[in-house]
Design a protein around this motif. Structure first.
Motif, PDB file in Angstrom:
ATOM      1  N   LYS A 225      68.156  -6.066 -19.956  1.00  0.00           N
ATOM      2  CA  LYS A 225      68.997  -5.979 -18.919  1.00  0.00           C
ATOM      3  C   LYS A 225      67.878  -5.214 -17.609  1.00  0.00           C
ATOM      4  CE  LYS A 225      73.632  -6.382 -21.611  1.00  0.00           C
ATOM      5  NZ  LYS A 225      74.732  -5.931 -21.805  1.00  0.00           N
ATOM      6  N   THR A 226      67.402  -4.120 -17.712  1.00  0.00           N
ATOM      7  CA  THR A 226      66.995  -3.702 -16.931  1.00  0.00           C
ATOM      8  C   THR A 226      66.038  -4.375 -15.966  1.00  0.00           C
ATOM      9  OG1 THR A 226      66.148  -1.613 -18.471  1.00  0.00           O
ATOM     10  CG2 THR A 226      64.914  -2.151 -16.268  1.00  0.00           C
ATOM     11  N   ASP A 229      68.384  -6.332 -13.597  1.00  0.00           N
ATOM     12  CA  ASP A 229      68.606  -6.766 -12.702  1.00  0.00           C
ATOM     13  C   ASP A 229      67.275  -5.856 -11.757  1.00  0.00           C
ATOM     14  OD1 ASP A 229      71.133  -5.444 -14.068  1.00  0.00           O
ATOM     15  OD2 ASP A 229      70.900  -3.853 -14.616  1.00  0.00           O
ATOM     16  N   THR A 234      71.630 -12.428 -14.370  1.00  0.00           N
ATOM     17  CA  THR A 234      72.288 -12.746 -15.239  1.00  0.00           C
ATOM     18  C   THR A 234      71.379 -12.257 -17.031  1.00  0.00           C
ATOM     19  OG1 THR A 234      74.000 -13.694 -13.853  1.00  0.00           O
ATOM     20  CG2 THR A 234      74.342 -12.920 -16.765  1.00  0.00           C
TER      21      THR A 234
END
Length: 370
Positions: A225-226, A229, A234
């Motif tokens: 997820k890092t 981002d 997504t």
């Protein structure tokens, strides 16, 4: 100074003649290929003509100061003769270098280049399996090694041959926009996926979705997820095959869907079977087997065998920057007969990833051989 020319079939024979005639201190000042006329004017085989020289009298050279202070008249004459010989040798050296760029070589220091032995050493440095080494040897025509005059010549020729061992990745063998990455623990699947996602999204403008089923490893979801981002992509985490199927369906509008999986030991059949249920839920898809090039050859062959139930169709090799021998890539390609999609050579995202183009792969492998 004594200067003579010698005719021989090769440099080895020429050096033997020079040593016998002029001694080990002789200097080779010129070599060239010639053809001699035989009986009835027919041309004989190509031979080598070698010009060599040697001082007929060897006198140890004292310093200029010592000469002035201690030499007798006879010694001074000998010294002057020696200086004249040295001057003549320098003139020969300069003339030879000016005409063809070669540098005179002392015959005792001359070693004929053994292409076959150098070829054997290079293959040994690659750490190849015996059957792979045999295939590479068989790829060379009988006279091709004889034409190589240096280690670099052999490496260049070998790179040409190795390119034929690789299958290019084409649209024809890329049958889905859903790509799942599988492999043992710690090989760098997540980082590889991040590199690909960044390249496709930032450089090619594709709409990317990232999905992870690696909920076992602490921090795995957070890590992906890092990356997501930073890239602006997504990221979804799923727990079951049904969730994975629904999530892929929800992102079917994306140009590319990349699926990260948990590392699984090739010895643990239960874990591999569990992973298979996830992949079967979203077929058709492309499955990429990710391998660390530093893994022992025996273990690599075992991994590709045990993981075959997951029906992978592409190979990815990681950590190429951590080894001096990339022969393991050739061993796996030979065992699987599958294309190499990518090779990673560092931790930098989105850099340090190389597409698996055959000529580029061959060059990369050969460049690592010192």
């Amino acid at each position: 100074m004594k200067i003579k020319k010698y005719l021989a079939y090769d440099m080895k024979e020429a050096c033997q003649l020079i040593r016998q005639d002029l001694g080990p201190d002789a200097v080779i000042i010129n070599t060239k290929q010639v053809r001699q006329k035989g009986i009835l004017g027919f041309i004989k085989a190509r031979m080598v003509e070698v010009t060599a020289a040697v001082d007929e009298v060897s006198v140890e050279a004292p310093s200029t100061k010592e000469v002035k202070e201690t030499l007798s008249d006879d010694d001074k004459v000998s010294r002057e003769m020696q200086e004249m010989k040295e001057l003549l040798q320098q003139i020969i050296f300069k003339e030879q270098k000016a005409t063809d760029g070669t540098i005179p070589v002392k015959v005792s220091d001359y070693e004929e280049f053994d292409a076959a032995e150098e070829f054997r050493r290079i293959l040994e440095d690659l750490d190849l399996l015996p059957e792979v080494e045999k295939k590479i040897q068989d790829a060379f025509l009988k006279n091709e090694l004889d034409q190589c005059k240096s280690r670099n010549d052999i490496k260049d020729k070998l790179a040409e041959k190795l390119a034929d061992f690789f299958i290019p990745v084409t649209q024809a063998n890329q049958k889905s926009n859903v790509l799942a990455f599988i492999g043992p623990t710690g090989v760098g699947k997540t980082t590889t996926i991040a590199k690909l996602a960044a390249n496709f999204a930032l450089y090619h403008g594709l709409n990317i979705a990232l999905i992870t089923i690696d909920t076992y490893r602490i921090g795995a979801v957070a890590q992906l997820k890092t990356y997501g981002d930073i890239i602006g992509v997504t990221v979804e985490a799923v727990m079951t095959p049904l969730e994975l199927k629904e999530t892929v369906k929800n992102h079917k509008h994306c140009d590319l869907i990349l699926v990260d999986t948990a590392g699984r030991s090739s010895k643990n059949f239960e874990q591999i079977t569990e992973l298979k249920t996830f992949l079967d839920a979203i077929r058709p898809l492309e499955v990429y087997l990710v391998l660390d090039v530093n893994t022992k050859n025996k273990d690599l062959i075992s991994i590709v065998d045990k993981y075959s139930v997951l029906k992978y169709s592409k190979l990815v090799f990681t950590k190429a920057d951590e080894t001096y021998s990339l022969g393991s890539i050739l061993n796996v390609v030979d065992a699987t007969e599958l294309p190499v999609a990518y090779v990673t050579n560092g931790q930098n995202v989105p850099d340090d990833i190389i597409p698996g183009e055959p000529a580029g792969l061959a060059k990369l492998i050969i460049e690592e051989v010192e």
